[in-house]
Design a protein around this motif. Structure first.
Motif, PDB file in Angstrom:
ATOM      1  N   GLN A  21       0.829  -1.205   0.000  1.00 36.46           N
ATOM      2  CA  GLN A  21       0.000   0.000   0.000  1.00 36.46           C
ATOM      3  C   GLN A  21       0.865   1.257   0.000  1.00 36.46           C
ATOM      4  O   GLN A  21       0.486   2.274  -0.599  1.00 36.46           O
ATOM      5  CB  GLN A  21      -0.957   0.001   1.191  1.00 36.46           C
ATOM      6  N   ARG A  24       2.185   1.501  -3.684  1.00 36.81           N
ATOM      7  CA  ARG A  24       1.151   1.899  -4.640  1.00 36.81           C
ATOM      8  C   ARG A  24       0.977   3.415  -4.709  1.00 36.81           C
ATOM      9  O   ARG A  24       0.515   3.950  -5.719  1.00 36.81           O
ATOM     10  CB  ARG A  24      -0.201   1.284  -4.268  1.00 36.81           C
ATOM     11  N   ARG A  25       1.316   4.108  -3.634  1.00 34.45           N
ATOM     12  CA  ARG A  25       1.043   5.545  -3.585  1.00 34.45           C
ATOM     13  C   ARG A  25       2.283   6.400  -3.350  1.00 34.45           C
ATOM     14  O   ARG A  25       2.142   7.582  -3.020  1.00 34.45           O
ATOM     15  CB  ARG A  25      -0.015   5.817  -2.518  1.00 34.45           C
ATOM     16  N   SER A  26       3.475   5.824  -3.490  1.00 32.83           N
ATOM     17  CA  SER A  26       4.686   6.610  -3.235  1.00 32.83           C
ATOM     18  C   SER A  26       5.875   5.996  -3.953  1.00 32.83           C
ATOM     19  O   SER A  26       5.810   4.874  -4.467  1.00 32.83           O
ATOM     20  CB  SER A  26       4.978   6.675  -1.734  1.00 32.83           C
ATOM     21  N   ALA A 374      -3.589  -0.023   3.997  1.00 29.26           N
ATOM     22  CA  ALA A 374      -4.089   1.270   3.527  1.00 29.26           C
ATOM     23  C   ALA A 374      -4.156   2.283   4.653  1.00 29.26           C
ATOM     24  O   ALA A 374      -3.848   3.468   4.464  1.00 29.26           O
ATOM     25  CB  ALA A 374      -5.467   1.088   2.888  1.00 29.26           C
ATOM     26  N   ARG A 378      -2.063   5.569   4.249  1.00 32.59           N
ATOM     27  CA  ARG A 378      -2.798   6.840   4.171  1.00 32.59           C
ATOM     28  C   ARG A 378      -2.290   7.824   5.217  1.00 32.59           C
ATOM     29  O   ARG A 378      -2.135   9.022   4.949  1.00 32.59           O
ATOM     30  CB  ARG A 378      -4.295   6.593   4.343  1.00 32.59           C
ATOM     31  N   SER A 383      -3.923   9.526   0.748  1.00 32.19           N
ATOM     32  CA  SER A 383      -4.841   8.618   0.074  1.00 32.19           C
ATOM     33  C   SER A 383      -4.450   8.442  -1.385  1.00 32.19           C
ATOM     34  O   SER A 383      -3.694   9.232  -1.948  1.00 32.19           O
ATOM     35  CB  SER A 383      -6.272   9.144   0.164  1.00 32.19           C
ATOM     36  N   CYS A 384      -4.995   7.372  -1.983  1.00 30.43           N
ATOM     37  CA  CYS A 384      -4.702   7.139  -3.404  1.00 30.43           C
ATOM     38  C   CYS A 384      -5.955   6.907  -4.227  1.00 30.43           C
ATOM     39  O   CYS A 384      -5.876   6.668  -5.416  1.00 30.43           O
ATOM     40  CB  CYS A 384      -3.741   5.978  -3.583  1.00 30.43           C
ATOM     41  N   ASP A 386      -8.186   4.455  -4.615  1.00 29.63           N
ATOM     42  CA  ASP A 386      -8.765   3.119  -4.735  1.00 29.63           C
ATOM     43  C   ASP A 386      -8.077   2.175  -3.750  1.00 29.63           C
ATOM     44  O   ASP A 386      -6.951   2.390  -3.334  1.00 29.63           O
ATOM     45  CB  ASP A 386      -8.660   2.580  -6.164  1.00 29.63           C
ATOM     46  N   ASP A 388      -8.572   1.868  -0.713  1.00 28.98           N
ATOM     47  CA  ASP A 388      -8.199   2.625   0.469  1.00 28.98           C
ATOM     48  C   ASP A 388      -9.015   2.140   1.661  1.00 28.98           C
ATOM     49  O   ASP A 388      -9.754   1.149   1.568  1.00 28.98           O
ATOM     50  CB  ASP A 388      -8.415   4.125   0.229  1.00 28.98           C
TER      51      ASP A 388
END
Length: 412
Positions: A21, A24-26, A374, A378, A383-384, A386, A388
């Motif tokens: 997670q 996926r966002r960083s 997530a 987060r 947040s990203c 989806d 989440d």
């Protein structure tokens, strides 16, 4: 492995989910270290991996809903089509025993929380799952004396619940992490977490190698207390590795029809199928079966007790029409990490700046893992959009007041 942005201790499904997670966002440099020899060597490998929604607390229902939702869209979540794990949407059936109003109360509550459920009469149960005996009574485990089975109760079916192979899910996540450039290091023990002025500055490994980092996440499952000692801090709540017994046996050919994941509250057990429906896996939901603490998670009895095996066979003979033992009754044991204060996980920053914890899942970890990942990601990077998790992270904060639950067992 000289520096990284985040170092996660523990490569079970919780640690891997946090890592994915975050990835996926960083673009953080992430390293995961585990003292075990490979994927699934700890609690994850012994998990029954049942994905049920029902909890005492609404927040936990929502967390389970978010976690299970990921497993139901597994390929999209991992961004690959060659995954091993497949979500088995067998449904989760709750048989509440003699509490005649339980199913209706929980149907109303869970429906309001966005969980699809059905109330089933005895006749409905017989139509959908002909092998199940709807009797709300528990067999006499002391004398094995027979009773006259009763009828007329209501049962609850979570239509979207099920299970997933835990080792396959962990391996899928590890593969995705490797493809994304995350370092996974097995047979690698974190022996010291260095800090200065109340802030994490790095870790020392068992071979005396140092890694500089300002963020360490303790996701070490039954070994979490060793990580607290490595950081020279006390755990926020008492975390004990607890031995859990599981029995599995061949499904007799005489057992007709489909079987859901079944929670038999009167008998204090759950069971599900596995191996393409050819086997049955059964274990306990009784609090008294979650009290055998283990001093050393590297050294505990990994076979079930004779009495435990015999009881589960006797209970199955009552619950399943046409049940008989075809072949050997086999067994194994794994570990829950039980939060002895309130049997709920602790997730969030603790004691040192840059020291985060995700421990004490008390048997709930597999189904919650993607949502826990997530929740942590987060809080750390945002947040990203989806896959989440909407729950307020303060609910599981390490410095929270104890959470109230209907049960102190895995059904909390």
């Amino acid at each position: 492995m000289k520096t990284c942005d985040v170092l996660i201790v523990g490569a079970g499904i919780i640690g891997l989910s946090i890592a994915w997670q975050l990835r996926r966002r960083s673009h953080l440099r992430i390293v995961v270290c585990d003292r075990g020899p490979g994927v699934g060597a700890g609690s994850t490998g012994a998990s029954s991996a049942i994905c049920r929604y029902r909890y005492s607390a609404d927040n936990m229902v929502q967390l389970a809903r978010d976690g299970i939702g990921v497993y139901q869209q597994w390929n999209a979540y991992l961004g690959q089509t060659d995954t091993r794990a497949i979500f088995q949407r067998d449904g989760v059936l709750w048989m509440p025993g003699e509490d005649a109003g339980w199913a209706e109360r929980e149907h109303t509550r869970l429906s309001a929380l966005g969980v699809r459920t059905r109330m089933l009469s005895d006749r409905d149960l017989q139509t959908m799952f002909p092998a199940l005996n709807p009797c709300p009574l528990c067999p006499d485990l002391a004398t094995a004396e027979a009773h006259d089975c009763k009828a007329g109760n209501r049962h609850l079916l979570e239509t979207d619940g099920g299970w997933m192979d835990p080792v396959s899910a962990a391996q899928d996540t590890a593969d995705a992490l490797r493809r994304a450039g995350v370092g996974l290091h097995y047979n690698t023990e974190v022996t010291s977490i260095r800090s200065q002025g109340g802030r994490v500055t790095g870790v020392t490994l068992g071979d005396d190698e140092n890694i500089d980092t300002d963020l360490v996440i303790n996701a070490a499952g039954p070994w979490c207390n060793a990580v607290y000692r490595a950081a020279d801090v006390e755990a926020p709540m008492q975390m004990d590795p607890v031995r859990i017994q599981v029995v599995h046996l061949d499904r007799p050919k005489s057992l007709a029809g489909k079987l859901p994941v079944t929670v038999d509250m009167a008998a204090g057990m759950y069971f599900r199928t596995q191996n393409r429906g050819q086997q049955l896996l059964v274990s306990s939901v009784r609090e008294e079966d979650e009290r055998e603490t283990v001093d050393n998670p590297d050294d505990f009895l990994t076979v079930a007790d004779d009495r435990f095996r015999a009881e589960k066979v006797h209970l199955l003979q009552h619950r399943l029409r046409g049940f008989s033992v075809d072949g050997n009754v086999r067994d194994y044991c794994g570990l829950y990490t039980v939060n002895q204060v309130d049997v709920h996980p602790v997730v969030g920053p603790w004691a040192l700046d840059g020291f985060w914890v995700a421990n004490g899942f008390s048997g709930h970890g597999f189904k919650l893992a993607p949502a826990i990942g997530a929740l942590v990601a987060r809080a750390l990077v945002g947040s990203c959009g989806d896959f989440d998790c909407a729950m307020d992270p303060a609910y599981l904060s390490p410095d929270r007041e104890p959470i109230r639950a209907d049960s102190r067992s895995v059904l909390a």
